[in-house]
Design a protein around this motif. Sequence first.
Motif, PDB file in Angstrom:
ATOM      1  N   SER A   1      -6.168   2.487  -1.967  1.00  0.00           N
ATOM      2  CA  SER A   1      -5.880   3.181  -3.212  1.00  0.00           C
ATOM      3  C   SER A   1      -7.086   3.152  -4.147  1.00  0.00           C
ATOM      4  O   SER A   1      -7.416   4.152  -4.799  1.00  0.00           O
ATOM      5  N   HIS A   2      -7.757   2.014  -4.212  1.00  0.00           N
ATOM      6  CA  HIS A   2      -8.949   1.890  -5.059  1.00  0.00           C
ATOM      7  C   HIS A   2     -10.023   2.888  -4.641  1.00  0.00           C
ATOM      8  O   HIS A   2     -10.644   3.552  -5.489  1.00  0.00           O
ATOM      9  N   LYS A   3     -10.238   3.016  -3.344  1.00  0.00           N
ATOM     10  CA  LYS A   3     -11.243   3.955  -2.858  1.00  0.00           C
ATOM     11  C   LYS A   3     -10.878   5.387  -3.223  1.00  0.00           C
ATOM     12  O   LYS A   3     -11.729   6.177  -3.658  1.00  0.00           O
ATOM     13  N   VAL A   4      -9.612   5.755  -3.049  1.00  0.00           N
ATOM     14  CA  VAL A   4      -9.192   7.131  -3.318  1.00  0.00           C
ATOM     15  C   VAL A   4      -9.321   7.464  -4.798  1.00  0.00           C
ATOM     16  O   VAL A   4      -9.847   8.525  -5.175  1.00  0.00           O
ATOM     17  N   HIS A   5      -8.862   6.567  -5.671  1.00  0.00           N
ATOM     18  CA  HIS A   5      -8.912   6.838  -7.108  1.00  0.00           C
ATOM     19  C   HIS A   5     -10.342   6.923  -7.627  1.00  0.00           C
ATOM     20  O   HIS A   5     -10.587   7.556  -8.662  1.00  0.00           O
ATOM     21  N   ASN A   6     -11.274   6.302  -6.916  1.00  0.00           N
ATOM     22  CA  ASN A   6     -12.655   6.286  -7.384  1.00  0.00           C
ATOM     23  C   ASN A   6     -13.591   7.113  -6.510  1.00  0.00           C
ATOM     24  O   ASN A   6     -14.816   6.991  -6.615  1.00  0.00           O
ATOM     25  N   ALA A   7     -13.016   7.953  -5.654  1.00  0.00           N
ATOM     26  CA  ALA A   7     -13.782   8.891  -4.811  1.00  0.00           C
ATOM     27  C   ALA A   7     -14.802   8.186  -3.942  1.00  0.00           C
ATOM     28  O   ALA A   7     -15.920   8.673  -3.744  1.00  0.00           O
ATOM     29  N   LEU A   8     -14.432   7.024  -3.396  1.00  0.00           N
ATOM     30  CA  LEU A   8     -15.319   6.277  -2.513  1.00  0.00           C
ATOM     31  C   LEU A   8     -15.048   6.659  -1.060  1.00  0.00           C
ATOM     32  O   LEU A   8     -14.003   7.208  -0.730  1.00  0.00           O
ATOM     33  N   ARG A   9     -15.988   6.351  -0.210  1.00  0.00           N
ATOM     34  CA  ARG A   9     -15.918   6.760   1.192  1.00  0.00           C
ATOM     35  C   ARG A   9     -14.760   6.065   1.907  1.00  0.00           C
ATOM     36  O   ARG A   9     -14.607   4.846   1.858  1.00  0.00           O
ATOM     37  N   LEU A  10     -13.948   6.858   2.594  1.00  0.00           N
ATOM     38  CA  LEU A  10     -12.857   6.324   3.419  1.00  0.00           C
ATOM     39  C   LEU A  10     -13.335   6.243   4.863  1.00  0.00           C
ATOM     40  O   LEU A  10     -13.907   7.187   5.398  1.00  0.00           O
ATOM     41  N   SER A  11     -13.094   5.101   5.491  1.00  0.00           N
ATOM     42  CA  SER A  11     -13.455   4.928   6.892  1.00  0.00           C
ATOM     43  C   SER A  11     -12.338   5.452   7.787  1.00  0.00           C
ATOM     44  O   SER A  11     -11.227   5.746   7.320  1.00  0.00           O
ATOM     45  N   LYS A  12     -12.626   5.539   9.069  1.00  0.00           N
ATOM     46  CA  LYS A  12     -11.589   5.917  10.020  1.00  0.00           C
ATOM     47  C   LYS A  12     -10.438   4.915   9.950  1.00  0.00           C
ATOM     48  O   LYS A  12      -9.267   5.297   9.987  1.00  0.00           O
ATOM     49  N   ASP A  13     -10.770   3.642   9.832  1.00  0.00           N
ATOM     50  CA  ASP A  13      -9.731   2.608   9.759  1.00  0.00           C
ATOM     51  C   ASP A  13      -8.842   2.816   8.539  1.00  0.00           C
ATOM     52  O   ASP A  13      -7.618   2.667   8.626  1.00  0.00           O
ATOM     53  N   ASP A  14      -9.433   3.179   7.396  1.00  0.00           N
ATOM     54  CA  ASP A  14      -8.633   3.420   6.190  1.00  0.00           C
ATOM     55  C   ASP A  14      -7.628   4.542   6.433  1.00  0.00           C
ATOM     56  O   ASP A  14      -6.437   4.407   6.120  1.00  0.00           O
ATOM     57  N   MET A  15      -8.114   5.653   6.979  1.00  0.00           N
ATOM     58  CA  MET A  15      -7.245   6.818   7.174  1.00  0.00           C
ATOM     59  C   MET A  15      -6.160   6.544   8.207  1.00  0.00           C
ATOM     60  O   MET A  15      -4.994   6.898   8.015  1.00  0.00           O
ATOM     61  N   GLN A  16      -6.542   5.867   9.304  1.00  0.00           N
ATOM     62  CA  GLN A  16      -5.561   5.646  10.360  1.00  0.00           C
ATOM     63  C   GLN A  16      -4.600   4.508  10.005  1.00  0.00           C
ATOM     64  O   GLN A  16      -3.441   4.526  10.420  1.00  0.00           O
ATOM     65  N   ARG A  17      -5.082   3.563   9.202  1.00  0.00           N
ATOM     66  CA  ARG A  17      -4.184   2.478   8.777  1.00  0.00           C
ATOM     67  C   ARG A  17      -3.027   3.045   7.963  1.00  0.00           C
ATOM     68  O   ARG A  17      -1.865   2.680   8.174  1.00  0.00           O
ATOM     69  N   TRP A  18      -3.343   3.946   7.043  1.00  0.00           N
ATOM     70  CA  TRP A  18      -2.280   4.558   6.242  1.00  0.00           C
ATOM     71  C   TRP A  18      -1.402   5.455   7.107  1.00  0.00           C
ATOM     72  O   TRP A  18      -0.179   5.484   6.952  1.00  0.00           O
ATOM     73  N   ALA A  19      -2.010   6.181   8.032  1.00  0.00           N
ATOM     74  CA  ALA A  19      -1.227   7.048   8.924  1.00  0.00           C
ATOM     75  C   ALA A  19      -0.221   6.229   9.729  1.00  0.00           C
ATOM     76  O   ALA A  19       0.937   6.643   9.910  1.00  0.00           O
ATOM     77  N   LYS A  20      -0.637   5.073  10.211  1.00  0.00           N
ATOM     78  CA  LYS A  20       0.264   4.240  11.013  1.00  0.00           C
ATOM     79  C   LYS A  20       1.376   3.631  10.158  1.00  0.00           C
ATOM     80  O   LYS A  20       2.506   3.444  10.633  1.00  0.00           O
ATOM     81  N   ILE A  21       1.064   3.310   8.893  1.00  0.00           N
ATOM     82  CA  ILE A  21       2.105   2.816   7.988  1.00  0.00           C
ATOM     83  C   ILE A  21       3.167   3.891   7.785  1.00  0.00           C
ATOM     84  O   ILE A  21       4.373   3.623   7.851  1.00  0.00           O
ATOM     85  N   LEU A  22       2.706   5.113   7.549  1.00  0.00           N
ATOM     86  CA  LEU A  22       3.652   6.230   7.415  1.00  0.00           C
ATOM     87  C   LEU A  22       4.400   6.473   8.721  1.00  0.00           C
ATOM     88  O   LEU A  22       5.607   6.748   8.724  1.00  0.00           O
ATOM     89  N   GLY A  23       3.675   6.362   9.845  1.00  0.00           N
ATOM     90  CA  GLY A  23       4.294   6.593  11.141  1.00  0.00           C
ATOM     91  C   GLY A  23       5.400   5.595  11.438  1.00  0.00           C
ATOM     92  O   GLY A  23       6.452   5.962  11.983  1.00  0.00           O
ATOM     93  N   LYS A  24       5.169   4.358  11.062  1.00  0.00           N
ATOM     94  CA  LYS A  24       6.184   3.314  11.305  1.00  0.00           C
ATOM     95  C   LYS A  24       7.449   3.600  10.507  1.00  0.00           C
ATOM     96  O   LYS A  24       8.571   3.321  10.957  1.00  0.00           O
ATOM     97  N   LYS A  25       7.278   4.177   9.333  1.00  0.00           N
ATOM     98  CA  LYS A  25       8.423   4.528   8.492  1.00  0.00           C
ATOM     99  C   LYS A  25       9.076   5.823   8.957  1.00  0.00           C
ATOM    100  O   LYS A  25      10.224   6.122   8.588  1.00  0.00           O
ATOM    101  N   GLY A  26       8.358   6.609   9.764  1.00  0.00           N
ATOM    102  CA  GLY A  26       8.871   7.910  10.204  1.00  0.00           C
ATOM    103  C   GLY A  26       8.521   9.035   9.267  1.00  0.00           C
ATOM    104  O   GLY A  26       9.138  10.110   9.309  1.00  0.00           O
TER     105      GLY A  26
END
Length: 393
Positions: free
Chosen positions: A29-54
């Motif tokens: 969240s800190h990276k997104v709010h401050n326009a900092l670089r997101l890594s592949k791990d950042d993007m996929q970590r959130w995707a998997k959290i959403l995926g686990k919830k469906g």
Amino acid sequence: MDLAFTPEEQSFREEIRDWVNANLPADISHKVHNALRLSKDDMQRWAKILGKKGWLGHGWPKEFGGPGWNAVQKHLFEEECALAGAPRVVPFGPVMVAPVIMAFGNAEQQQRFLPGIASGEVWWSQGYSEPGAGSDLASVKCKAERQGDKFIVNGQKTWTTLGQYGEWIFCLVRTSNEGKPQTGISFLLIDMKSPGVTVRPIKLLDGECEVNEVWFDNVEVPANNLIGEENKGWTYAKHLLSHERTNIADVNRSKRELERLKRIAKTEGVWDDLRFRDEIAKLEVDVVALEMLVLRVLSAEKSGKNSLDIAGLLKIKGSEIQQRYAELMMLAAGPFSLPFIEEAMEAGWQGDFPGGVVANAPLASTYFNLRKTTIYGGSNEVQRNIVAQFVLA
């Protein structure tokens, strides 16, 4: 038109907000709010959290494992995620290819590909544009020749966003040269680990290798990876493009970045400048109008209407808004926004920055990056022709 949300919809919004606040990692969240670089791990970590919830496939119907939300619920979910600082869901799997597989794929393809997309485990890329076929997508030349139970693919795709991470890629390929260009295109799913697939990064103005070239050199693709019928890929591509251009509008990110613009204006002392406030107000009006258009497209999809033409209008306005808020942020910070320091995009960067406000450091990078928005997904000039021909005629 009644723009107020019902009590049930407000309750749904609060449920989403509570869950996102409890599950979104603070560092992301800190990276997104401050326009900092997101890594592949950042993007996929959130995707998997959403995926686990469906909820990674939050626009999917229940029959394919989605929540079955209506257009308003989907919009509220996307808005709450954006405002909380969640990364934008990488759309190529859950938002783009999945609806095509659901609508035109066979049962075996649905069972094979949709679970990995829904969980966030499999990273998909999009193989549409070519050096001579961008906005004029019907001119694709990447060739797929049928040989028994397989296709042999040769050619090139370009501007493949995040293709360096791709595990699978959905491609428009030329399977016939007879008749109109659109009639000889097929929709093929290709394993990017296949022999003969080469990915080459393209460095952009902001120093990122966000896009890539993808080369196919005698790549063997099983014929059962063909979606729908051979030479009918143009129909499936149009179905996908309506989802892509709605996604490109990205109204919820614009709402979040509008608030960031206001913070920067206050920090830099230009908030009390009435002329500058007028520019922010005009931008906010455009953002609200864009949101209304997005809801219109979602409602059209819900009722089974073809929203592709209106989606082109969304793409035009959404991309222009993204460029405008980046410009206003630069104007707010004045000369302190000008230095381009690539390292400033990394979280935790402590280098010296002119003016002393570290929050200004990513502004030049964001501005450079968003110059692309009026070109990708079908250039705005071409989209205006489509709107004039099919919407205004």
